[in-house]
Scaffold this motif. Structure first.
Motif, PDB file in Angstrom:
ATOM      1  N   MET A 151       4.496 -42.297  -4.919  1.00  0.00           N
ATOM      2  CA  MET A 151       5.551 -43.441  -5.535  1.00  0.00           C
ATOM      3  C   MET A 151       4.970 -43.941  -6.736  1.00  0.00           C
ATOM      4  O   MET A 151       4.024 -44.697  -6.367  1.00  0.00           O
ATOM      5  CB  MET A 151       6.274 -44.130  -4.592  1.00  0.00           C
ATOM      6  N   GLU A 152       5.618 -44.071  -7.973  1.00  0.00           N
ATOM      7  CA  GLU A 152       5.351 -44.900  -8.932  1.00  0.00           C
ATOM      8  C   GLU A 152       5.984 -46.019  -9.052  1.00  0.00           C
ATOM      9  O   GLU A 152       7.273 -45.989  -9.087  1.00  0.00           O
ATOM     10  CB  GLU A 152       5.574 -44.080 -10.275  1.00  0.00           C
ATOM     11  N   PHE A 153       5.478 -47.352  -9.020  1.00  0.00           N
ATOM     12  CA  PHE A 153       6.080 -48.465  -9.048  1.00  0.00           C
ATOM     13  C   PHE A 153       5.899 -49.355 -10.464  1.00  0.00           C
ATOM     14  O   PHE A 153       5.409 -50.218 -10.418  1.00  0.00           O
ATOM     15  CB  PHE A 153       5.566 -49.511  -8.000  1.00  0.00           C
ATOM     16  N   ASP A 154       6.408 -48.447 -11.451  1.00  0.00           N
ATOM     17  CA  ASP A 154       6.549 -49.073 -12.948  1.00  0.00           C
ATOM     18  C   ASP A 154       7.668 -50.077 -12.911  1.00  0.00           C
ATOM     19  O   ASP A 154       8.315 -50.103 -12.047  1.00  0.00           O
ATOM     20  CB  ASP A 154       6.309 -48.054 -13.879  1.00  0.00           C
ATOM     21  N   GLU A 155       7.754 -50.779 -14.034  1.00  0.00           N
ATOM     22  CA  GLU A 155       8.617 -51.605 -14.205  1.00  0.00           C
ATOM     23  C   GLU A 155      10.121 -51.296 -14.268  1.00  0.00           C
ATOM     24  O   GLU A 155      11.137 -51.749 -13.673  1.00  0.00           O
ATOM     25  CB  GLU A 155       8.400 -52.405 -15.386  1.00  0.00           C
ATOM     26  N   GLU A 156      10.493 -49.876 -14.683  1.00  0.00           N
ATOM     27  CA  GLU A 156      11.572 -49.188 -14.727  1.00  0.00           C
ATOM     28  C   GLU A 156      12.019 -48.902 -13.410  1.00  0.00           C
ATOM     29  O   GLU A 156      13.393 -49.058 -12.818  1.00  0.00           O
ATOM     30  CB  GLU A 156      11.262 -47.953 -15.525  1.00  0.00           C
ATOM     31  N   ARG A 157      11.028 -48.307 -12.454  1.00  0.00           N
ATOM     32  CA  ARG A 157      11.240 -48.086 -11.209  1.00  0.00           C
ATOM     33  C   ARG A 157      11.727 -49.129 -10.424  1.00  0.00           C
ATOM     34  O   ARG A 157      12.758 -49.387  -9.787  1.00  0.00           O
ATOM     35  CB  ARG A 157      10.359 -47.160 -10.756  1.00  0.00           C
ATOM     36  N   VAL A 158      10.962 -50.321 -10.494  1.00  0.00           N
ATOM     37  CA  VAL A 158      11.360 -51.562  -9.635  1.00  0.00           C
ATOM     38  C   VAL A 158      12.741 -51.961 -10.264  1.00  0.00           C
ATOM     39  O   VAL A 158      13.490 -52.479  -9.193  1.00  0.00           O
ATOM     40  CB  VAL A 158      10.026 -52.478  -9.803  1.00  0.00           C
ATOM     41  N   ALA A 159      13.066 -51.951 -11.420  1.00  0.00           N
ATOM     42  CA  ALA A 159      14.270 -52.548 -11.900  1.00  0.00           C
ATOM     43  C   ALA A 159      15.501 -51.811 -11.290  1.00  0.00           C
ATOM     44  O   ALA A 159      16.408 -52.270 -10.884  1.00  0.00           O
ATOM     45  CB  ALA A 159      14.567 -52.460 -13.487  1.00  0.00           C
ATOM     46  N   LEU A 160      15.064 -50.373 -10.987  1.00  0.00           N
ATOM     47  CA  LEU A 160      16.001 -49.585 -10.496  1.00  0.00           C
ATOM     48  C   LEU A 160      16.354 -49.836  -9.064  1.00  0.00           C
ATOM     49  O   LEU A 160      17.307 -50.028  -8.525  1.00  0.00           O
ATOM     50  CB  LEU A 160      15.687 -48.063 -10.721  1.00  0.00           C
ATOM     51  N   TYR A 161      15.073 -49.974  -8.223  1.00  0.00           N
ATOM     52  CA  TYR A 161      15.202 -50.507  -6.973  1.00  0.00           C
ATOM     53  C   TYR A 161      16.169 -51.710  -6.942  1.00  0.00           C
ATOM     54  O   TYR A 161      17.135 -52.023  -5.840  1.00  0.00           O
ATOM     55  CB  TYR A 161      13.903 -50.929  -6.266  1.00  0.00           C
ATOM     56  N   GLU A 162      15.855 -52.810  -7.667  1.00  0.00           N
ATOM     57  CA  GLU A 162      16.434 -54.101  -7.798  1.00  0.00           C
ATOM     58  C   GLU A 162      18.252 -53.795  -7.856  1.00  0.00           C
ATOM     59  O   GLU A 162      18.894 -54.484  -7.326  1.00  0.00           O
ATOM     60  CB  GLU A 162      15.955 -55.008  -8.531  1.00  0.00           C
ATOM     61  N   THR A 163      18.301 -52.983  -8.749  1.00  0.00           N
ATOM     62  CA  THR A 163      19.770 -52.795  -9.097  1.00  0.00           C
ATOM     63  C   THR A 163      20.816 -52.303  -7.993  1.00  0.00           C
ATOM     64  O   THR A 163      21.738 -52.616  -7.556  1.00  0.00           O
ATOM     65  CB  THR A 163      19.899 -51.881 -10.409  1.00  0.00           C
ATOM     66  N   ILE A 164      19.879 -50.951  -7.283  1.00  0.00           N
ATOM     67  CA  ILE A 164      20.674 -50.595  -6.288  1.00  0.00           C
ATOM     68  C   ILE A 164      20.721 -51.694  -4.978  1.00  0.00           C
ATOM     69  O   ILE A 164      21.516 -51.837  -4.373  1.00  0.00           O
ATOM     70  CB  ILE A 164      19.852 -49.359  -5.685  1.00  0.00           C
ATOM     71  N   LEU A 165      19.705 -52.281  -4.702  1.00  0.00           N
ATOM     72  CA  LEU A 165      19.719 -53.385  -3.576  1.00  0.00           C
ATOM     73  C   LEU A 165      20.795 -54.500  -3.777  1.00  0.00           C
ATOM     74  O   LEU A 165      21.585 -54.834  -2.978  1.00  0.00           O
ATOM     75  CB  LEU A 165      18.403 -53.876  -3.373  1.00  0.00           C
ATOM     76  N   ASP A 166      20.787 -54.830  -5.020  1.00  0.00           N
ATOM     77  CA  ASP A 166      21.987 -55.897  -5.394  1.00  0.00           C
ATOM     78  C   ASP A 166      23.125 -55.312  -5.280  1.00  0.00           C
ATOM     79  O   ASP A 166      24.213 -56.058  -5.002  1.00  0.00           O
ATOM     80  CB  ASP A 166      21.776 -56.192  -6.845  1.00  0.00           C
TER      81      ASP A 166
END
Length: 165
Positions: free
Chosen positions: A1-16
């Motif tokens: 799993m890559e934890f780049d800024e784009e992927r982390v932002a995607l995680y946050e959008t989904i969780l929000d």
């Protein structure tokens, strides 16, 4: 799993999008089509591996997911307002090809013992905290197939607890 800024932002959008938790499942198609998120399905798979989401149902190539656990809420209907009691560390190895395929799941009272357990069974050096997720630690397991060692804080529900208001 890559934890780049784009992927982390995607995680946050989904969780929000799934918060505040009400127990309702949301289709992965919602994230891809209605919210027009690229790579949403891969991010959902990552969040399932990391234990943040759970699969409720699968159909037509999409999955319906919801938060794996509720979070404290300010609404008076929420009975579980403080997760500090009844929390443990869940350690496990998860497959890189199938987010539901876990092995060596164990519960520990403290982080260090869980980390030592994962080091002993998977030869991991040190876990790194997953950006954007509280109390979730991860490292790729070195081996022939792609696997990840995960250590996360987990709430243990008791019989009287109602996780969804």
């Amino acid at each position: 799993m890559e934890f780049d800024e784009e992927r982390v932002a995607l995680y946050e959008t989904i969780l929000d999008e799934l918060s505040p938790p009400d127990g309702e499942a949301v289709s992965s198609a919602h994230f891809e089509k209605e919210l027009e998120l690229e790579n949403a399905y891969q991010a959902i798979e990552d969040l399932i591996r990391l234990g943040e989401l759970e699969i409720v149902n699968t159909n037509c190539g999409h999955v319906r997911v919801r938060l794996q656990k509720p979070v404290p809420s300010s609404t008076p209907s929420t009975r579980l307002e403080d997760f500090s009691e009844n929390t443990v560390w869940l350690a496990y190895i998860v497959s890189g090809s199938s987010p539901r395929q876990r092995r060596a799941q164990r519960l520990f009272q403290n982080f260090e013992v869980g980390e030592e357990h994962l080091a002993n069974i998977s030869h991991t050096d040190s876990l790194a905290q997953v950006p954007g997720l509280e109390d979730v630690w991860c490292e790729e397991v070195k081996g022939l197939s792609t696997e990840y060692a995960i250590l996360r804080k987990e709430y243990v529900f008791e019989q009287a607890d109602d996780p969804w208001p």
